[in-house]
Each structure stands twice: as structure tokens, then as C-alpha cells.
Enzyme design. Structure first.
Site, PDB file in Angstrom:
ATOM      1  N   HIS A  48       1.812  -9.367  -2.942  1.00 49.53           N
ATOM      2  CA  HIS A  48       0.937  -7.775  -3.097  1.00 49.53           C
ATOM      3  C   HIS A  48       0.905  -6.624  -2.958  1.00 49.53           C
ATOM      4  CE1 HIS A  48      -3.440  -6.493  -1.986  1.00 49.53           C
ATOM      5  NE2 HIS A  48      -3.040  -5.535  -1.726  1.00 49.53           N
ATOM      6  N   ASP A  78       0.714 -17.768  -3.732  1.00 52.23           N
ATOM      7  CA  ASP A  78       1.516 -16.550  -4.493  1.00 52.23           C
ATOM      8  C   ASP A  78       0.570 -15.873  -5.585  1.00 52.23           C
ATOM      9  OD1 ASP A  78       3.392 -15.343  -6.213  1.00 52.23           O
ATOM     10  OD2 ASP A  78       4.253 -16.537  -6.410  1.00 52.23           O
ATOM     11  N   ASP A  92       0.767  -1.128   0.321  1.00 55.96           N
ATOM     12  CA  ASP A  92       0.101  -0.107  -0.380  1.00 55.96           C
ATOM     13  C   ASP A  92       1.197   1.647   0.027  1.00 55.96           C
ATOM     14  OD1 ASP A  92       0.609  -0.520   2.088  1.00 55.96           O
ATOM     15  OD2 ASP A  92      -0.920   0.520   3.652  1.00 55.96           O
ATOM     16  N   GLU A  96       1.445 -10.175   1.112  1.00 60.93           N
ATOM     17  CA  GLU A  96       2.424  -8.709   0.614  1.00 60.93           C
ATOM     18  C   GLU A  96       4.070  -7.976   1.358  1.00 60.93           C
ATOM     19  OE1 GLU A  96      -0.557  -5.747   2.597  1.00 60.93           O
ATOM     20  OE2 GLU A  96       0.911  -4.032   1.757  1.00 60.93           O
TER      21      GLU A  96
END
Ligand code: G3I
Ligand code: 9MR
Ligand code: ZN
Length: 543
Positions: free
Chosen positions: A469, A515, A154, A524
Site C-alpha cells: 500500500h 498482499d 501516504d 502498508e
């Protein structure tokens, strides 16, 4: 069915063990000559708790000649190819550190330094206070909060995780400076500082902005909700400053005190500024009790909530004691007070930073907390012995119990390696080498000696994970992810849709992993899952 190895490789003189899920006669094949250099049979190890499998070990420690090898079983099964090499982890060390450069926020990543992973300057707009955003205040106050590293997949930037990642890196440098003189090909390369300090400086410069005028540190800087899966410069959501928490403030105080010491020879002005900021944060801590943090209703960015701030306060007192000699009596008293409290002294993650206090105390050349050293030494070595016992009982030679496979279990794996490394530095010869070997076993797991047969570092190993991620990885249209990223790894109770769809109920903890770019709870990446690997590889590079 498989034969699992450290896919990157083994050091020539180290113990070399592979794990197989079936009994066999094996051969170790040199992949250049295709000749067998060793043969033998597997040793049964019983059922492994974490993977739920019957497991066998293959020991090929006798082979020390550098080269490229694989293991071949009588039934034709083979392992991935790996190296036996003196500098087996050199490239890995630079790459896991360089990965942090790719997280830089607020600047352009140009081709010269980022290769194909370029992007334009991101998140350059001013930030506002959360309360102004929620109240829709007309003409809200605006702040320049640009810079720092994106925390993870993020685009948020969070104080405590930043402090913890920095502490791993700065301590790696303090303990193993010779091994960390690497050229990372970043904009500052070639100046008067080692690149690891240059990269950390980028993060520290931002972190200083996270201090409120009253000395407290803001918990985080994120948008109200997570961005879509777009490139960072295309995320135009409003970033906001969330309230101060005592956890963030104590972590801030600790890491600024540490940074003040490390940068004193290179950046005296910054060093003074960092110490002043640390002292101000300390005064805030003295005046304020626990202040927690929870997301406001409707907000879903990282929470990093922590019910206890005592370990953070412990760490802050230990670092300030080392840096601010003038007020040492104050810090020593507090340090003694916190030390007497019943809490862990051996953790290195974002929730529990107590191990960083232990590190600060035991590796202080001036022995500022000498009277506490015997007690801390005992705690550290007792934990190291517990981890060694866990490895002895594990067919994977891994110091993990089934319940340790939390979100980001690879952090637990690596933090335990860090602890074993510290034990090895403190212990006498024979004991030191057995701690070292135990620390290395944790790395073997990370790099492929695991029930998934996966290397959890992108770009390292024949079967490295490929779909972190991570927003840029998804949005940049480039097939391979940036190299050098560590996956969070198996999570015994995965809680994202991608993982829940593909991991059947009852799957053993070590196999609760996919994965898949959608799997934020098992796959992540974060800055504080990479930083321990810098610490580990720096240590293993020591001759
Ligand atoms: O504290 C409990 C502990 O008491 C208990 O024994 C253990 C057993 O399950 O769980 C512990 O809590 C876990 C906590 O992490 C601490 O390890 C929670 O279950 C778990 O959900 C929590 O996961 C965190 C996750 O955010 C969700 O909050 C991860 O540690 C943390 O790394 C992750 O961080 C995210 C940020 O929010 C946003 N940025 C990306 C980053 C990585 O995924
Ligand atoms: O992408 C987000 C990841 O960085 C965080 O670790 C995770 C937990 O905070 O949240 C992810 O975002 C998801 C959000 O929580 C729910 N909607 C889907 C988002 C991305 O797939
Ligand atoms: Zn950014």
C-alpha cells in the site's frame, strides 16, 4: 500445506530450521547439482497458537556448505529456494536502507540514483498553519517545510515516527559502524560521510524545521486528508503544520541530542544546532505538561495519538544526559524520576519509545547514568528471557503471542529482535549466542518462515510480497515495487476494505494478511518498519 523457510537464507554456522504443516521424510537438495545433501524426518511441535496449525520442524543445521538449496518432502511438496551463505543478509541490509532514499520529499529522484523509480520534485509549495487553513484566513502565513521522507504509503511527514526511525538508524551506526559503511548510490555518495548518515541527514534537516519558535515540536505536516493514489508530484493538496504535542517535542529533543553526538565528527555546525534545538525542546517540556494530539473533525491523515508522554520524556532525559554534560545534574534527576515510574522500559516503536532510553543508558561509553545501569540491565535481560521463552513455546520459534499481531505486527517482530540483539551484546558468551539465535529467529519469520509462506521484504525471496500500500507503487505503472520495503504484516483485526473482503472472520492472527495494494492495515510500508531491519542486518553481518 507447505514447507516454510527463510527465503533469503541462513548463515553457515547458524541454526537452520524450517517449518512444515505436515509430517514427512525430507531431503535437503542442492539446487545446482540437484543432489540430496541431507535427509531426515520432521519433529512434531503441536498446535501453534498464532497460526492455528499443527506444525512440524525440520532441522538442517548440520549443513554448512555455502550454496543454493531447497527442501523436498516425500510427497513432492517443496520449499522455496534459499541460500546458505556467509553474507546472506548483505544485499538486504543495503536495500532496506536505500529504500528510505525513495521516500525523499521535495527533490527529484533521478534515474542515476532511483533507476526506474524516478519522479519529479514533490510537495515544494509552502505550508500553512492548520488554524489558518480551517479559518480560511486571507493571506495565511506561509512556511518552507520542504524535505524529509514521506512517512509511508501516504505523503505525510510526522515528527515522532521520523524520530523513532532515525534513532534505530543512528544507533545501528553507533553500535555497528563497520557494518554500515555501505555505498547506497545516493547523490551524496563519495563525500566525507557514510551513506547511512547522509540519508539520515536529509531527514534531520527537515525535522529541524518542525520546531516552533517556543521550542515545542509540531506533531505533523500533512494535507488535511490523504491524497489520492497519485505520484507525489501530482499531489497538489495544501500541506499544513498541525499543532505542537508533548510527545513530538520529547521525541524531537531525544533524537536531536542523539544526532548531535553522531554528527559531531562530520558536521560540527549541525551538531551544535541539533543540541541547541534539543535543549530548547527540553525547556518546553519542563514548562508544559502533557499535550496530546487528535485530528480535527473531517481530517484523516495519520493521527499517531498517544495518551502517555512519559516514555518520550524518559528517552529525552536519557539522550540529553549523554549529550549535554553541562546540565547533566538536571537530566539525571529527571531520568531517575521517570525511571521510578511504572512503565515499560523495553519498547522501540512509535507509541512507546522507552527501550530507546534503555539503549541510551546501557550503551553509554561514559556511563553517565551508572547508578541506573544494574536496574536497566535487569529489565532488559528479563524481557529477553521472556521473549526466548515465547520462542521456545512457539512452533515457528517466534516471540509473538496471538494478541501481538497489531497493525504493523512486523514492527513488533523486528523490535523484539532489536531487544534480543542488545541482550546479546550485554550478556556473557553462551547466553549471548542464545540471544543472538533468538534475534535471528525473528528475521527468519520476516523472510518467509511464517504461515503465509511470504517474505515480507519486497524483492527478497522467491515469494516476496509485491503489492505494498504505497502511492507511487500504484501510480508509477511499473510492475515490480521498489525493492527493500518491509510490509506492516498480519493484523488480527484488519480494518481496511481490501483485507476485510478477503480475510474470513476467525482467521488466526498470523494469517490475517493480504498482499493487496488496497490493504493499508496489513500491507502498508513505513520508514519505521524498515529502520529496525537495518539495525538487525547490521548486527548479523558482524563476523
Ligand atoms: O494502543 C493500543 C494497545 O493498548 C492495544 O493493546 C492494542 C491492541 O489492539 O492496540 C493498540 O493500538 C493500536 C496502535 O496502532 C498502537 O499499536 C491500534 O489498535 C492501531 O489501530 C494503531 O495502528 C496505527 C495506524 O496508523 C492507525 O492509527 C499503526 O500503529 C500506525 O503504524 C499507522 O500509521 C500509519 C499512519 O497513520 C499514516 N501513515 C501510514 C502509517 C502506516 O500504516
Ligand atoms: O493511504 C492511507 C494510509 O497511508 C494510512 O495508513 C491509512 C490510515 O490513516 O489511510 C489510508 O488512506 C485511506 C483513508 O484512510 C480512507 N480512504 C481510503 C484511503 C486509501 O485507500
Ligand atoms: Zn513529497
Amino acid at each position: 500445506m507447505g514447507i516454510y523457510v527463510n527465503q533469503v537464507g541462513y548463515l553457515p554456522k547458524a541454526k537452520k530450521v524450517a517449518v512444515s504443516t505436515f509430517p514427512c521424510n525430507f531431503q535437503l537438495i542442492n539446487s545446482q547439482t540437484q543432489c540430496s545433501v541431507l535427509d531426515g524426518t520432521t519433529t512434531p511441535m503441536g498446535i501453534d497458537d498464532c497460526s492455528g496449525e499443527q506444525v512440524y520442524q525440520i532441522d538442517f543445521s548440520a549443513v554448512m556448505s555455502p550454496g543454493s538449496y531447497y527442501l523436498l518432502a516425500g510427497n513432492g511438496e517443496r520449499s522455496h529456494t534459499f541460500q546458505i551463505e556467509e553474507n546472506a543478509y548483505e544485499a538486504l541490509k543495503s536495500s532496506v536502507m536505500k529504500a528510505l532514499y525513495y521516500q525523499r520529499c521535495g527533490c527529484e529522484l533521478s534515474e542515476k540514483y532511483a533507476g526506474v523509480y524516478t519522479h519529479k520534485a514533490c510537495h515544494t509549495a509552502p505550508s500553512v498553519f492548520l488554524e489558518d487553513y480551517i479559518n480560511k484566513t486571507p493571506s495565511p502565513r506561509q512556511f518552507d517545510m520542504t524535505g524529509g521522507w514521506h512517512d509511508a504509503g501516504d505523503y505525510g511527514r510526522y515528527t515522532s515516527p521520523a524520530a523513532v526511525a532515525l534513532a534505530h538508524l543512528l544507533y545501528a551506526y553507533e553500535l555497528f559502524p563497520e557494518q554500515l559503511q555501505m555505498d547506497l548510490n545516493i547523490p551524496e555518495t563519495g563525500n566525507d560521510m557514510p551513506d547511512i548518515l547522509n540519508e539520515c541527514f536529509y531527514e534531520l534537516t527537515w525535522l529541524l524545521k518542525m520546531q516552533a519558535p517556543d521550542g515545542g515540536a509540531y506533531h505533523k505536516l500533512t494535507s488535511f486528508s490523504h491524497a489520492d493514489f497519485v505520484m507525489p508530484e501530482d499531489d497538489l493538496m495544501q500541506f499544513m503544520i498541525f499543532p505542537v504535542s508533548s510527545m513530538a517535542t520529547a521525541d524531537f529533543a531525544a533524537v536531536m541530542a542523539l544526532a548531535s553526538r553522531v554528527y559531531a565528527p562530520f558536521r560540527p555546525e549541525f551538531s551544535e544546532k541539533a543540541l541547541a534545538a534539543a535543549k530548547k525542546a527540553w525547556d518546553w517540556l519542563e514548562a508544559n505538561p502533557y499535550v496530546g494530539f487528535h485530528n480535527p473533525a473531517g481530517s484523516n491523515t495519520g493521527e499517531y495519538d498517544d495518551e502517555c508522554d512519559l516514555d518520550e520524556r524518559l528517552w529525552a532525559s536519557a539522550e540529553l544526559l549523554r549529550t549535554d554534560a553541562e546540565n547533566s545534574a538536571v537530566y539525571l534527576n529527571k531520568l531517575k524520576e521517570y525511571s521510578a515510574m511504572p512503565m515499560s522500559k523495553t519498547d522501540f516503536g512509535w507509541t512507546d519509545v522507552s527501550g530507546l532510553a534503555t539503549l541510551a543508558i546501557l550503551f553509554d561509553p561514559s556511563h553517565s547514568a551508572q547508578e541506573l545501569e544494574p536496574e536497566y540491565r535487569k529489565i532488559l535481560l528479563t524481557e529477553a528471557d521472556r521473549l526466548c521463552a515465547l520462542q521456545a513455546a512457539s512452533a515457528y520459534q517466534l516471540a509473538m503471542k496471538p494478541e501481538d499481531f497489531v497493525w504493523g505486527s512486523n514492527m513488533v517482530v523486528c523490535n523484539r529482535s532489536m531487544l534480543l540483539i542488545l541482550a546479546s551484546l550485554l550478556a556473557e558468551q553462551e547466553q549471548a549466542s542464545s540471544y543472538r539465535e533468538a534475534a535471528l529467529n525473528q528475521l527468519h519469520y520476516l523472510l518467509g518462515r511464517n504461515a503465509m509462506d511470504i517474505s515480507y521484504v519486497t524483492g527478497f525471496g522467491e515469494n516476496a510480497f509485491k503489492n505494498p500500500h504505497n502511492r507511487p507503487t500504484h501510480a508509477d505503472g511499473i510492475e515490480l515495487p521498489m525493492p527493500g520495503w518491509v510490509s506492516g504484516g498480519p493484523f488480527k483485526t484488519p480494518c481496511d476494505p481490501a483485507a476485510m473482503e478477503r480475510i474470513p472472520a476467525g482467521t488466526p492472527p498470523m494469517k490475517c494478511y493480504v498482499d493487496d495494494v488496497g490493504s493499508y492495515s496489513t500491507n502498508e510500508i513505513t520508514i519505521y518498519w524498515n529502520s529496525p531491519v537495518v539495525f538487525m542486518t547490521a548486527f548479523f553481518a558482524e563476523k
